[in-house]
Write a protein that holds these residues in place. Sequence first.
Motif, PDB file in Angstrom:
ATOM      1  N   LEU A  15      -8.399  48.784  96.326  1.00 52.98           N
ATOM      2  CA  LEU A  15      -7.786  47.462  96.272  1.00 52.98           C
ATOM      3  C   LEU A  15      -6.751  47.375  95.149  1.00 52.98           C
ATOM      4  O   LEU A  15      -5.646  46.853  95.345  1.00 52.98           O
ATOM      5  CB  LEU A  15      -8.868  46.393  96.090  1.00 52.98           C
ATOM      6  N   TRP A  28      -3.677  49.164  96.146  1.00 51.72           N
ATOM      7  CA  TRP A  28      -2.919  48.426  97.154  1.00 51.72           C
ATOM      8  C   TRP A  28      -2.199  47.229  96.534  1.00 51.72           C
ATOM      9  O   TRP A  28      -1.047  46.956  96.846  1.00 51.72           O
ATOM     10  CB  TRP A  28      -3.872  47.985  98.267  1.00 51.72           C
ATOM     11  N   LEU A  29      -2.896  46.509  95.639  1.00 51.81           N
ATOM     12  CA  LEU A  29      -2.308  45.316  95.027  1.00 51.81           C
ATOM     13  C   LEU A  29      -1.303  45.634  93.927  1.00 51.81           C
ATOM     14  O   LEU A  29      -0.383  44.868  93.680  1.00 51.81           O
ATOM     15  CB  LEU A  29      -3.419  44.425  94.453  1.00 51.81           C
ATOM     16  N   ALA A  30      -1.503  46.740  93.244  1.00 51.84           N
ATOM     17  CA  ALA A  30      -0.629  47.108  92.127  1.00 51.84           C
ATOM     18  C   ALA A  30      -0.219  48.570  92.266  1.00 51.84           C
ATOM     19  O   ALA A  30      -0.658  49.423  91.500  1.00 51.84           O
ATOM     20  CB  ALA A  30      -1.345  46.869  90.811  1.00 51.84           C
TER      21      ALA A  30
END
Length: 151
Positions: free
Chosen positions: A67, A70-72
């Motif tokens: 996660l 994916w987010l950063a």
Amino acid sequence: MSVAWSSFTPGAALAGGALIGLAASVLWLVNGRVAGISGILAGIARRPGDRGWRIAFVAGLLAAPLLVGWLAPGVDAPAPLTFGAGDALRLFVAGLLVGVGTRLANGCTSGHGVCGLARLSPRSLVAVLVFMAAAFGVVFVARHLLPGGAS
């Protein structure tokens, strides 16, 4: 494997520590359970009626790095470890020794170090002191006494 001091990121370390503490606190407040990974994993096999939150906890441990990636996507992450053919046996033995150690200590570093110390448990204090002494000893031997160690 050598890690340069320049790879230390205090902000990320602080954020990670705060998130671990928050997760352990929420688990304690909501479920009355200690966030010790070895106990959570063992409970999946031994406690059929108590599996849901344990599976969710482990799934969260596995999903969190994905996660974050994916987010950063620009965040520097450690390079994946690569293993040679002879390392599989070493990893197996190391994992076995860690498992035996967690059973002997009645918990793992997360259970004793994060949750036990926060609850001022004398048993956890002794366990953490033993964990740390063993870790210091292993690092000293690996780096200074074994052939090929960093001096």
